[in-house]
Design a protein around this motif. Structure first.
Motif, PDB file in Angstrom:
ATOM      1  N   ASP A 165      83.953  41.316  64.395  1.00  0.00           N
ATOM      2  CA  ASP A 165      84.968  41.100  63.357  1.00  0.00           C
ATOM      3  C   ASP A 165      84.596  41.902  62.099  1.00  0.00           C
ATOM      4  O   ASP A 165      83.474  42.368  61.941  1.00  0.00           O
ATOM      5  CB  ASP A 165      85.192  39.617  63.076  1.00  0.00           C
ATOM      6  N   ALA A 166      85.581  42.050  61.216  1.00  0.00           N
ATOM      7  CA  ALA A 166      85.503  43.049  60.146  1.00  0.00           C
ATOM      8  C   ALA A 166      84.240  42.923  59.281  1.00  0.00           C
ATOM      9  O   ALA A 166      83.561  43.913  59.009  1.00  0.00           O
ATOM     10  CB  ALA A 166      86.744  42.960  59.285  1.00  0.00           C
ATOM     11  N   LEU A 167      83.903  41.688  58.887  1.00  0.00           N
ATOM     12  CA  LEU A 167      82.785  41.487  57.978  1.00  0.00           C
ATOM     13  C   LEU A 167      81.460  41.860  58.640  1.00  0.00           C
ATOM     14  O   LEU A 167      80.613  42.533  58.071  1.00  0.00           O
ATOM     15  CB  LEU A 167      82.761  40.007  57.546  1.00  0.00           C
ATOM     16  N   LEU A 168      81.336  41.425  59.904  1.00  0.00           N
ATOM     17  CA  LEU A 168      80.133  41.674  60.683  1.00  0.00           C
ATOM     18  C   LEU A 168      79.972  43.167  60.930  1.00  0.00           C
ATOM     19  O   LEU A 168      78.873  43.717  60.921  1.00  0.00           O
ATOM     20  CB  LEU A 168      80.267  40.934  62.016  1.00  0.00           C
ATOM     21  N   ARG A 169      81.115  43.836  61.116  1.00  0.00           N
ATOM     22  CA  ARG A 169      81.100  45.272  61.386  1.00  0.00           C
ATOM     23  C   ARG A 169      80.514  46.015  60.193  1.00  0.00           C
ATOM     24  O   ARG A 169      79.696  46.915  60.329  1.00  0.00           O
ATOM     25  CB  ARG A 169      82.534  45.736  61.662  1.00  0.00           C
ATOM     26  N   LEU A 170      80.925  45.579  59.010  1.00  0.00           N
ATOM     27  CA  LEU A 170      80.455  46.207  57.779  1.00  0.00           C
ATOM     28  C   LEU A 170      78.943  46.054  57.644  1.00  0.00           C
ATOM     29  O   LEU A 170      78.227  47.000  57.311  1.00  0.00           O
ATOM     30  CB  LEU A 170      81.152  45.518  56.602  1.00  0.00           C
ATOM     31  N   GLU A 171      78.470  44.834  57.958  1.00  0.00           N
ATOM     32  CA  GLU A 171      77.052  44.520  57.838  1.00  0.00           C
ATOM     33  C   GLU A 171      76.231  45.324  58.848  1.00  0.00           C
ATOM     34  O   GLU A 171      75.214  45.930  58.513  1.00  0.00           O
ATOM     35  CB  GLU A 171      76.902  43.015  58.079  1.00  0.00           C
ATOM     36  N   MET A 172      76.730  45.359  60.120  1.00  0.00           N
ATOM     37  CA  MET A 172      76.006  46.062  61.180  1.00  0.00           C
ATOM     38  C   MET A 172      75.984  47.565  60.932  1.00  0.00           C
ATOM     39  O   MET A 172      75.034  48.251  61.261  1.00  0.00           O
ATOM     40  CB  MET A 172      76.673  45.795  62.534  1.00  0.00           C
ATOM     41  N   ARG A 173      77.069  48.061  60.323  1.00  0.00           N
ATOM     42  CA  ARG A 173      77.185  49.496  60.072  1.00  0.00           C
ATOM     43  C   ARG A 173      76.050  49.948  59.158  1.00  0.00           C
ATOM     44  O   ARG A 173      75.339  50.902  59.455  1.00  0.00           O
ATOM     45  CB  ARG A 173      78.544  49.773  59.434  1.00  0.00           C
ATOM     46  N   ALA A 174      75.886  49.216  58.093  1.00  0.00           N
ATOM     47  CA  ALA A 174      74.832  49.569  57.144  1.00  0.00           C
ATOM     48  C   ALA A 174      73.461  49.440  57.796  1.00  0.00           C
ATOM     49  O   ALA A 174      72.583  50.292  57.606  1.00  0.00           O
ATOM     50  CB  ALA A 174      74.925  48.653  55.931  1.00  0.00           C
ATOM     51  N   GLU A 175      73.309  48.390  58.618  1.00  0.00           N
ATOM     52  CA  GLU A 175      72.016  48.159  59.239  1.00  0.00           C
ATOM     53  C   GLU A 175      71.695  49.245  60.260  1.00  0.00           C
ATOM     54  O   GLU A 175      70.575  49.764  60.310  1.00  0.00           O
ATOM     55  CB  GLU A 175      72.052  46.800  59.925  1.00  0.00           C
ATOM     56  N   LEU A 176      72.709  49.607  61.055  1.00  0.00           N
ATOM     57  CA  LEU A 176      72.519  50.647  62.070  1.00  0.00           C
ATOM     58  C   LEU A 176      72.078  51.948  61.429  1.00  0.00           C
ATOM     59  O   LEU A 176      71.172  52.627  61.920  1.00  0.00           O
ATOM     60  CB  LEU A 176      73.836  50.897  62.807  1.00  0.00           C
TER      61      LEU A 176
END
Lengths: 345, 282
Positions: A165-176
Motif C-alpha cells: 500500500d502507498a505509505l509502505l511503498r514510500l517507506e520501503m522505497r527509501a529503505e531499498l
C-alpha cells in the motif's frame, strides 16, 4: 565488477515481437530502472537477463562473461519477484538461507549472513515465522533479504513494491535505496511507477513498444526527453504539446506567439512542462477550464488555441473557470519535437 | 388491530443468529450421522455373535463376540485375498501417481500442442464401460500371460485411477505459482532441485490425498477384479464370490474387513489432508 551488456537482444512470442533489438550497457554498481507502461517489454528484458526467458536473438554479458546460454543459477544474479515468492513451507530463516544452502556454505557462515541481512531489513525478530504469518510488507523484506544474502553481483527486481500500500511503498522505497547503495551490487529495477523510477534510479531506461526510447539520468529524462513519448509519459501532469509553424521571418508561430527555435523543417511540435510557464503580460491566450488547488501550487487546466494545456501556478493566484490568462513559457525550458519521427530536435 | 400492531416488532438479531447456529449444528449432526451410522451398524453386527445378528429385538450395542470375525479370518482364502487386495492397491497407487503426477505437472507448466485435447481425453477413459473392456482385456491378458496376476489387475485399476491422479495433480501444481520455482532457480537450483525443494513439499499433502484416492479406487473395485482373476482374487472379488451364499453374520464380518483398512489408511495420512505449515491447504 559486474557490468551488464545487452547486445542486439530481441524476443518474439509467435508473431508478436516483445523486444526489438535492444542495446543497453549498465555499468558496475549502477542502479538502472526500466520504466514503461505494462506490455512495453520491460519485464521480458529483465527475465532475459535473469535467464528465465531465452532471447530470440542477441547476447547478454554479465561481468565480462557471456551468459545468454546459461541457466539462472550460473549467472551470479539474485531476483526479487513481484509477488515475493517467499517459500511457504520454510521459515523466514530457511528462506533467507535457501540460496546459501544451495551453495553449500558452512553453517556458521550461513548463520552470519542470514542474521546480518535480516538485521539490515529489520526482520530479525521474524526469523522463526512462516510466510503465512507475515504481512505483505514483511514478506517483501524477506524476499529482499533472501536476494541480498546471496551477495550477488547483480540484483534484479520486478516491480517489487507494486503490491504494497502507498505509505509502505514510500517507506520501503527509501529503505531499498539505502540498502542497495551500501551493498555495491548492480541493480536492475523494473517499474511502471515514474515516481519510483525517478527517486531510485541512477539512470532510467524508458521503454515503449519493445524499444528503449531513452536511457539517461532521471533529471535528463525529465528535462530533455529524447522523444515525445518520454515527455508525455514522465511527469505528472505530463508535458504540454502545441503545433508550431515556421513563419517567413524564420520565427516559429505557436498559438499566436512568436518564438525562436531550430531551423530544421517547416512544422515542429512545441513542448513545455506545466511548471515552466508563468503568468505574464505577453504569452499564450489561455482560457481556464479546471482549477485544482494542490496546496503547494495550483494545477490549472486551460485551453490554448483549442488544445489542452496544463499549467502549474502559484497557489496564491486567484483564478476561476472561464478566466482568460496569459501564460508565457520560460524560454530555456522549451523543447521541440519532430512531428513525424516524434524525436527531439 | 392495535394489539396485533404492538406485537409486530422485528425479531431481535440475536434470535436469527441462534437460528443460524442451530442450522449449522443440525447440518454437522446430519453429516456425521450420514457417515457414522452405517459404519457403526456394520461394526456392531460384525462384533456380535451370529444369534445376535439374526435375532430380534436388537440391543444396538456390540456383543464383543469375535466368533464371526474369527470364522471369517480363518475362512480359507481370505488371508490370500486380503494380501492380493493390498498388493494390487499399492501397485495401482504407485503406478497412477508415478504416471499421473508428471502428466499433471506437464499440463500445468508447459505449453504443448494438443494440451486441451489431452485434458479432455484423459477423462474419456472413464467413459468406456468396464464390462465392454473386460472381455478383450481378459483375452489379451491371457495371451501376454498377465491374466490372474496382481500386476495385470493393477494396470486396469491404474487406468481407472489415472484420470483423477492427472487432474488432481494438475490443479495442485497449478496452485503453486511459477514464481516460486523461478525463485528457486535464481537461488541456485536446477529444474529438478527446484521441484524437489520447493514444489514437492508444497504439493505433498495433495499428492498423498490423491494417492489415497487411487488406493481406494483399487480397493473397492470389484468388476475387473472378478473377471480378470481366478486364483489370485482380491478381497471384493473374493467376497462377492463367496459371501452371496454365506449367512448374514459372515457378510457383516466381510464388510467390516473391507471398510476398516480403508478407514485406517485414511486416518494414517489424515494430517497430510489437512492444513500444514500454518497455511490453509488449497
Amino acid at each position: 565488477m559486474a557490468e551488464i551488456v545487452i547486445r542486439n537482444v530481441a524476443k518474439r512470442f509467435g508473431s508478436f515481437t516483445a523486444l526489438h533489438s535492444i542495446d543497453l550497457t549498465i555499468t558496475d554498481q549502477e542502479f538502472m530502472v526500466l520504466l514503461g507502461a505494462s506490455g512495453c517489454g520491460k519485464t521480458t528484458l529483465l527475465r532475459i537477463i535473469a535467464g528465465l526467458e531465452t532471447p530470440s536473438e542477441g547476447e547478454v554479458w554479465i561481468g565480462g562473461r557471456r551468459v545468454d546460454h546459461l541457466p539462472p543459477r550460473e549467472r551470479g544474479i539474485a531476483m526479487v519477484f513481484q509477488n515475493y515468492a517467499v517459500f511457504p513451507h520454510l521459515t523466514v530463516f530457511e528462506n533467507i538461507a535457501f540460496g546459501l544452502r544451495m551453495k553449500k556454505l558452512p553453517q556458521a557462515e550461513i548463520d552470519k549472513r542470514v542474521n546480518r541481512t535480516a538485521e539490515l531489513m529489520h526482520i530479525e525478530q521474524l526469523l522463526k515465522r512462516y510466510s503465512g504469518q507475515l504481512s505483505g510488507g514483511q514478506r517483501q523484506r524477506v524476499a529482499v533479504a533472501r536476494a541480498l544474502a546471496m551477495e550477488p553481483d547483480v540484483i534484479l527486481m520486478d516491480e517489487p513494491l507494486s503490491n504494497l500500500d502507498a505509505l509502505l511503498r514510500l517507506e520501503m522505497r527509501a529503505e531499498l535505496k539505502g540498502v542497495l547503495a551500501d551493498s555495491k551490487t548492480t541493480t536492475i529495477y523494473v517499474t511502471h511507477d515514474q515516481v519510483e523510477a525517478m527517486s531510485l534510479a541512477d539512470r532510467i531506461s524508458v521503454m515503449n513498444g519493445g524499444k528503449i526510447v531513452q536511457a539517461a539520468s532521471p533529471v535528463e529524462v525529465y528535462r530533455n526527453p529524447a522523444a515525445r513519448f518520454v515527455g508525455s509519459f514522465i511527469g505528472n501532469p505530463p508535458m504540454n504539446f502545441l503545433p508550431a509553424r515556421r513563419g517567413a521571418d524564420g520565427q516559429w508561430q505557436v498559438a499566436g506567439l512568436s518564438l525562436s527555435g531550430p531551423a530544421t523543417r517547416d512544422t515542429l511540435d512545441f513542448a513545455i512542462r506545466p511548471e515552466d510557464v508563468e503568468i505574464a503580460s505577453e504569452g499564450f491566450r489561455a482560457t481556464a477550464r479546471v482549477i485544482e488547488p494542490l496546496g503547494a501550487h495550483t494545477l490549472v487546466t486551460t485551453e490554448v488555441d483549442g488544445k489542452l494545456f496544463r499549467a502549474v501556478l502559484d497557489s496564491d493566484l486567484k483564478v476561476a473557470p472561464g478566466d482568460e490568462l496569459r501564460l508565457a513559457p520560460k524560454s530555456d525550458r522549451i523543447r521541440w519535437f519532430d512531428p513525424e519521427t516524434t524525436l527531439a530536435v | 388491530m392495535s394489539a396485533a400492531a404492538s406485537t409486530d416488532v422485528p425479531a431481535p438479531v440475536k434470535s436469527a443468529h441462534s437460528a443460524g447456529r442451530f442450522l449449522f449444528w443440525a447440518c454437522v449432526f446430519l453429516i456425521c450421522a450420514w457417515v457414522l451410522v452405517p459404519i457403526y451398524l456394520l461394526m456392531v453386527n460384525a462384533l456380535s455373535s451370529p444369534e445376535q445378528v439374526s435375532g430380534f429385538p436388537k440391543s444396538g450395542l456390540p456383543g464383543f463376540d469375535f466368533s464371526s470375525l474369527q470364522f471369517f479370518a480363518s475362512f480359507s482364502g481370505v488371508g490370500r485375498a486380503l494380501w492380493n487386495s493390498v498388493l494390487v492397491a499399492v501397485l495401482t497407487m504407485v503406478l497412477s501417481i508415478g504416471i499421473g503426477a508428471p502428466a499433471g505437472y506437464a499440463l500445468s507448466r508447459f505449453e504443448f500442442p494438443g494440451k486441451e485435447v489431452f485434458r479432455m481425453l484423459v477423462v474419456m477413459t472413464r467413459a468406456f464401460p468396464l464390462p465392454l473392456l473386460a472381455l478383450p482385456l481378459a483375452v489379451m491378458f491371457i495371451r501376454t500371460g498377465l491374466d490372474d496376476t496382481a500386476l495385470g489387475l493393477a494396470l486396469v485399476h491404474t487406468v481407472l485411477a489415472i484420470p483423477f491422479a492427472v487432474l488432481i495433480t494438475f490443479s495442485l501444481f497449478s496452485a503453486i505459482p511459477l514464481e516460486m520455482e523461478e525463485a528457486a532457480w535464481t537461488l541456485g537450483c536446477n529444474r529438478w532441485q527446484g521441484f524437489r525443494k520447493v514444489v514437492l513439499p508444497l504439493v505433498l499433502p495433495g499428492i498423498a490425498a490423491s494417492a489415497v484416492f487411487a488406493f481406494t479406487i483399487s480397493w473397492n473395485e470389484v468388476f475387473a477384479a472378478a473377471v480378470l482373476t481366478i486364483e489370485n482374487r482380491t478381497l471384493p472379488a473374493f467376497l462377492i464370490q463367496n459371501l452371496n451364499v454365506s449367512p448374514l453374520h459372515l457378510k457383516f464380518a466381510g464388510g467390516a474387513a473391507l471398510v476398516v483398512p480403508a478407514l485406517v489408511f485414511i486416518f494414517a495420512v489424515r494430517k497430510y489432508l489437512f492444513a500444514m505449515w500454518g497455511i490453509a491447504n488449497r
